[in-house]
Design a protein around this motif. Structure first.
Motif, PDB file in Angstrom:
ATOM      1  N   LEU A 209      42.668  27.215  39.570  1.00 14.88           N
ATOM      2  CA  LEU A 209      41.099  27.976  40.418  1.00 14.88           C
ATOM      3  C   LEU A 209      39.705  27.814  39.820  1.00 14.88           C
ATOM      4  CD1 LEU A 209      42.129  31.498  41.832  1.00 14.88           C
ATOM      5  CD2 LEU A 209      42.219  28.679  42.746  1.00 14.88           C
ATOM      6  N   GLY A 210      40.120  27.368  37.617  1.00 21.22           N
ATOM      7  CA  GLY A 210      38.687  27.094  37.348  1.00 21.22           C
ATOM      8  C   GLY A 210      38.242  28.478  36.296  1.00 21.22           C
ATOM      9  N   LYS A 211      37.484  28.305  36.223  1.00 18.02           N
ATOM     10  CA  LYS A 211      36.626  30.175  35.895  1.00 18.02           C
ATOM     11  C   LYS A 211      35.192  30.427  36.165  1.00 18.02           C
ATOM     12  CE  LYS A 211      39.090  30.350  31.238  1.00 18.02           C
ATOM     13  NZ  LYS A 211      39.339  30.308  29.946  1.00 18.02           N
ATOM     14  N   PRO A 212      34.696  31.795  36.582  1.00 22.45           N
ATOM     15  CA  PRO A 212      35.261  32.459  36.776  1.00 22.45           C
ATOM     16  C   PRO A 212      36.345  32.684  37.667  1.00 22.45           C
ATOM     17  CG  PRO A 212      33.480  32.686  37.681  1.00 22.45           C
ATOM     18  CD  PRO A 212      32.978  31.466  37.250  1.00 22.45           C
ATOM     19  N   ALA A 213      37.153  33.739  37.639  1.00 21.70           N
ATOM     20  CA  ALA A 213      37.854  33.377  39.506  1.00 21.70           C
ATOM     21  C   ALA A 213      37.798  34.763  39.190  1.00 21.70           C
ATOM     22  CB  ALA A 213      39.664  33.428  38.443  1.00 21.70           C
ATOM     23  N   VAL A 214      38.347  34.793  41.045  1.00 19.23           N
ATOM     24  CA  VAL A 214      38.167  36.545  42.096  1.00 19.23           C
ATOM     25  C   VAL A 214      38.584  37.077  41.698  1.00 19.23           C
ATOM     26  CG1 VAL A 214      36.865  37.522  43.874  1.00 19.23           C
ATOM     27  CG2 VAL A 214      36.026  35.248  42.687  1.00 19.23           C
ATOM     28  N   ILE A 215      39.321  38.274  41.822  1.00 17.29           N
ATOM     29  CA  ILE A 215      40.369  39.216  41.683  1.00 17.29           C
ATOM     30  C   ILE A 215      40.169  39.949  42.879  1.00 17.29           C
ATOM     31  CG2 ILE A 215      42.023  40.988  40.428  1.00 17.29           C
ATOM     32  CD1 ILE A 215      40.564  39.062  37.868  1.00 17.29           C
ATOM     33  N   LYS A 216      41.273  40.047  43.782  1.00 21.63           N
ATOM     34  CA  LYS A 216      40.599  41.394  45.236  1.00 21.63           C
ATOM     35  C   LYS A 216      42.122  41.781  44.951  1.00 21.63           C
ATOM     36  CE  LYS A 216      38.072  38.305  48.123  1.00 21.63           C
ATOM     37  NZ  LYS A 216      38.019  38.240  48.978  1.00 21.63           N
ATOM     38  N   ALA A 217      41.446  43.361  44.987  1.00 19.00           N
ATOM     39  CA  ALA A 217      42.628  44.436  45.752  1.00 19.00           C
ATOM     40  C   ALA A 217      42.995  44.734  47.160  1.00 19.00           C
ATOM     41  CB  ALA A 217      42.767  45.643  45.109  1.00 19.00           C
ATOM     42  N   PRO A 218      44.712  44.435  46.974  1.00 20.49           N
ATOM     43  CA  PRO A 218      44.093  44.506  48.870  1.00 20.49           C
ATOM     44  C   PRO A 218      43.840  45.136  49.254  1.00 20.49           C
ATOM     45  CG  PRO A 218      46.893  44.619  47.062  1.00 20.49           C
ATOM     46  CD  PRO A 218      45.445  44.687  46.380  1.00 20.49           C
TER      47      PRO A 218
ATOM     48  N   THR B   4      40.780  38.222  28.483  1.00 19.33           N
ATOM     49  CA  THR B   4      40.491  40.061  28.137  1.00 19.33           C
ATOM     50  C   THR B   4      39.985  40.572  29.328  1.00 19.33           C
ATOM     51  OG1 THR B   4      40.112  39.016  25.894  1.00 19.33           O
ATOM     52  CG2 THR B   4      39.784  41.214  26.266  1.00 19.33           C
ATOM     53  N   SER B   5      39.178  39.636  30.327  1.00 15.15           N
ATOM     54  CA  SER B   5      38.644  40.778  31.124  1.00 15.15           C
ATOM     55  C   SER B   5      39.488  40.476  32.964  1.00 15.15           C
ATOM     56  CB  SER B   5      37.359  39.807  31.871  1.00 15.15           C
ATOM     57  OG  SER B   5      36.565  39.272  32.265  1.00 15.15           O
ATOM     58  N   PHE B   6      40.630  39.720  32.583  1.00 17.46           N
ATOM     59  CA  PHE B   6      40.910  39.575  33.685  1.00 17.46           C
ATOM     60  C   PHE B   6      41.932  40.248  33.098  1.00 17.46           C
ATOM     61  CE2 PHE B   6      44.741  37.519  35.697  1.00 17.46           C
ATOM     62  CZ  PHE B   6      44.307  36.698  36.076  1.00 17.46           C
ATOM     63  N   ARG B   7      42.783  40.821  32.098  1.00 18.32           N
ATOM     64  CA  ARG B   7      43.598  41.589  32.103  1.00 18.32           C
ATOM     65  C   ARG B   7      42.979  43.107  32.601  1.00 18.32           C
ATOM     66  NH1 ARG B   7      48.863  40.828  29.104  1.00 18.32           N
ATOM     67  NH2 ARG B   7      48.959  38.438  28.078  1.00 18.32           N
ATOM     68  N   ASP B   8      41.769  43.134  31.667  1.00 16.82           N
ATOM     69  CA  ASP B   8      41.325  44.652  32.746  1.00 16.82           C
ATOM     70  C   ASP B   8      41.278  44.665  33.873  1.00 16.82           C
ATOM     71  OD1 ASP B   8      39.499  46.619  31.567  1.00 16.82           O
ATOM     72  OD2 ASP B   8      37.715  45.047  33.294  1.00 16.82           O
TER      73      ASP B   8
ATOM     74  N   HIS C 201      51.263  38.186  32.743  1.00 15.78           N
ATOM     75  CA  HIS C 201      51.608  37.303  30.905  1.00 15.78           C
ATOM     76  C   HIS C 201      50.210  35.652  30.578  1.00 15.78           C
ATOM     77  CE1 HIS C 201      54.258  34.611  32.461  1.00 15.78           C
ATOM     78  NE2 HIS C 201      55.283  35.232  33.511  1.00 15.78           N
ATOM     79  N   HIS C 202      50.118  35.693  29.779  1.00 18.24           N
ATOM     80  CA  HIS C 202      49.003  34.728  28.851  1.00 18.24           C
ATOM     81  C   HIS C 202      49.654  33.753  29.674  1.00 18.24           C
ATOM     82  CE1 HIS C 202      47.088  31.721  26.057  1.00 18.24           C
ATOM     83  NE2 HIS C 202      48.176  31.081  26.600  1.00 18.24           N
ATOM     84  N   LYS C 203      50.876  33.005  29.744  1.00 17.67           N
ATOM     85  CA  LYS C 203      51.561  31.442  30.293  1.00 17.67           C
ATOM     86  C   LYS C 203      50.833  31.522  31.552  1.00 17.67           C
ATOM     87  CE  LYS C 203      54.078  28.834  31.052  1.00 17.67           C
ATOM     88  NZ  LYS C 203      55.760  29.029  32.296  1.00 17.67           N
ATOM     89  N   GLN C 204      50.170  32.717  32.752  1.00 18.14           N
ATOM     90  CA  GLN C 204      50.619  33.160  34.075  1.00 18.14           C
ATOM     91  C   GLN C 204      49.346  32.865  33.813  1.00 18.14           C
ATOM     92  OE1 GLN C 204      53.238  32.933  36.518  1.00 18.14           O
ATOM     93  NE2 GLN C 204      51.494  33.439  38.288  1.00 18.14           N
ATOM     94  N   ILE C 205      48.727  33.704  33.048  1.00 18.72           N
ATOM     95  CA  ILE C 205      46.734  34.119  33.522  1.00 18.72           C
ATOM     96  C   ILE C 205      46.344  32.140  33.684  1.00 18.72           C
ATOM     97  CG2 ILE C 205      44.684  35.058  32.665  1.00 18.72           C
ATOM     98  CD1 ILE C 205      46.257  37.137  31.453  1.00 18.72           C
ATOM     99  N   LYS C 206      46.634  31.416  31.710  1.00 13.67           N
ATOM    100  CA  LYS C 206      45.920  30.766  31.975  1.00 13.67           C
ATOM    101  C   LYS C 206      46.608  29.536  32.819  1.00 13.67           C
ATOM    102  CE  LYS C 206      46.331  26.527  28.646  1.00 13.67           C
ATOM    103  NZ  LYS C 206      46.611  25.728  28.881  1.00 13.67           N
TER     104      LYS C 206
END
Ligand code: ADP
Ligand code: MG
Lengths: 292, 231
Positions: free
Chosen positions: A129-138, A153-157, A118-123
């Motif tokens: 971690l700063g922007k951008p952040a790296v997202i990994k599927a386990p 938006t792209s984080f959610r996507d 949710h918004h608060k967690q993403i913020k």
């Protein structure tokens, strides 16, 4: 004399450099007086006839390779990759949690559960971690499910896609470098060292070209394990020590003159003329380990 | 003892939601209750988190993975003297017919299919079943002969709500080995004897009110005994 089964799938022979490496293993084994057979999925039932199993097919708890590994383990055979290593290395959440627990130098990482998107967690994640952040599927391998996001938006996507298969994801500080160090480790000892170059203008070793489905790989530059900083090997060995005593490929990045672990792979790629080109004894050492 | 549950339980048990536990660092023996312990799903991560914290936990990650990989379930069961039938991991129709004959029951061994099974009485049915469970022959399947009546029972801490001593005894042994608190067992009865065929998740909708009561009661019992987690 030991009987070694090398579990492979057809794709292991599709790249001539990998095929050549597989035959290097076979030659090394036979030269030392062992028997070395390729074992395909049709013949899994033959595992009890062997003393050792060496898995070269892609490993994951959900793939046939896990069935092979655990079967061999239950039968008391020597097995690389062992089921415990597969379980830990196939899951970034598991290995990063161990790195945190045992203080292995690593890239700053947080875990995100599906219910907490949710918004608060993403913020909060971006603030930490700063922007951008790296997202990994386990379950990622070959750079496939590692993406970066610079806005909500792209984080959610990205997370929405990755959450389809896994209910927890790893988020990291974006730490780009010109290359990844790759340290091959066997039984708590350094086996080889390479640089996996990142293609120009990209940030992952395996990078997609714009608009194309094919992946381009950066060059592999073998360095030779004698010629690299001791600290690099020390950090790589420390990372493996929290996982097991098998065969691993550790990815590290050099940041501010020190080294941080990106990930530990079980089942590391070994291509003839690449990983082996400075440390020629890798085939023999792996075979010795299997037949010991 | 901490109970982490994705299911709303009865009684006045102290129960924590998985998301809350995953964000915590509670060091206590943990019972992880979920209708679906599949690898990569929340039920798996709860056990993983507990293990990383150093907590005793039921079930363990290893047992979660092994019990859902049918060939490993059967191999470990056989080793522990739990009755099983011969099985084959293969993508070859020919091999199944040659080594097991017909009819057979097939369970998927791939990352995508985690519930149900298919039976085949003849060759063409076997081809169809292999094609669908092997996802166009891309993956292997686990085949077992059909020798008797094939049916499914819900198991809660190794107890099932049916009037069949054989099957209840089997469920208790399977629980003692794999410790999956909530699951469905696929079983065959051949000449009065019960054989284990597979273990799979239960759909949340399949849990009745009385099932929830049974689960809650078992948890209460365990928390009173206390020694359940120390093995
Ligand atoms: N936090 C990060 N910052 C920058 N680059 C990263 C980060 N994490 C991974 N990479 C790069 O992305 C690629 C794939 O990452 P990795 O964690 O090794 O996943 P995989 O298991 O898919 O190989 C590697 O080249 C790695 O250096
Ligand atoms: Mg990598």
């Amino acid at each position: 004399m030991s009987k070694i089964a090398c579990f492979v799938e057809k794709y292991n022979f599709s790249d001539p450099r990998e095929e050549a490496a597989l035959y290097n293993f076979k030659n090394a084994a036979e030269k030392a007086g062992h028997q070395f057979n390729f074992l395909f999925r049709e013949n899994i039932a033959e595992i009890p006839k062997y003393n050792a199993v060496f898995i070269r097919a892609t490993t994951d708890p959900l793939f046939t390779a896990y069935i092979v590994s655990k079967t061999a383990w239950e039968l008391g055979l020597k097995v690389v990759d062992d089921p415990e290593s597969i379980k830990i290395c196939a899951n970034k959440i598991h290995q990063y949690a161990l790195f945190e627990k045992y203080n292995v130098p690593r890239i700053p990482t947080v875990f995100l559960s599906k219910d907490d998107l949710h918004h608060k967690q993403i913020k909060e994640i971006f603030d930490t971690l700063g922007k951008p952040a790296v997202i990994k599927a386990p379950y990622t391998s070959f750079s496939r499910y590692v993406e970066k996001a610079a806005c909500e938006t792209s984080f959610r996507d990205v997370t929405k896609r990755f959450f389809k298969k896994s209910d927890v994801l790893a988020i990291q500080k974006f730490t780009p470098t010109a290359f990844d160090w790759r340290v091959g480790v066997l039984n708590n000892d350094t086996l080889y060292v390479c640089k996996y170059m990142i293609p120009k203008g990209k940030w992952k070793h395996g990078a997609k070209l714009r608009g194309k489905p094919t992946v381009v790989w950066g060059r592999t530059v073998a360095v030779g394990k004698q010629k690299v900083p001791e600290r690099l090997k020390e950090v790589a060995l420390k990372a493996c020590s929290v996982i097991g005593k098998g065969l691993y490929g550790v990815d590290l990045k050099e940041v501010d003159g020190d080294f941080v672990v990106v990930e530990v792979n079980d089942n590391p790629s070994i291509y003839a003329g690449y990983e082996d080109s400075k440390d020629k004894d890798i085939y023999q050492r792996i075979i010795n380990y299997l037949s010991d | 003892m901490l109970v982490v549950s994705s299911i709303d339980l009865k009684e006045n048990l102290r129960v924590m939601k998985p998301s809350k536990f995953l964000a915590s660092t509670i060091k206590e023996p943990t019972i992880n209750i979920n209708n679906d312990y599949r690898y990569l799903k929340t039920g798996y991560y709860v056990s993983l988190h507990a293990e990383i914290l150093g907590n005793m936990v039921i079930p363990s990650c290893e047992d979660i993975i092994d019990s859902s990989r049918t060939p490993i379930l059967l191999l470990r069961a056989e080793k522990a003297k739990i009755p099983t039938l011969p099985f084959l991991v293969t993508d070859s129709v020919k091999k199944i017919i040659a080594e097991l004959g017909l009819p057979v029951v097939l369970f998927a061994v791939n990352p995508f299919i985690h519930e149900g099974y298919k039976t085949a009485k003849n060759k063409s049915a076997l081809y169809r079943a292999m094609k669908s469970l092997g996802m166009n022959y891309k993956f292997t399947v686990c085949a077992q002969p059909v020798k008797g009546e094939l049916f499914s029972v819900k198991s809660f801490f190794g107890k099932c709500q049916i009037n069949d001593e054989e099957v209840c005894g089997l469920a208790a042994k399977v629980y003692a080995l794999f410790r999956i608190p909530v699951c469905k067992l696929h079983v065959q009865k051949v000449e009065g004897k019960a054989y284990l065929c597979a273990l799979q998740p239960i759909d949340e909708q399949e849990l009745s009110k009385s099932d929830l009561e049974v689960i809650s009661r078992e948890i209460l019992l365990i928390s009173q005994q206390g020694d359940h987690l120390s093995v």
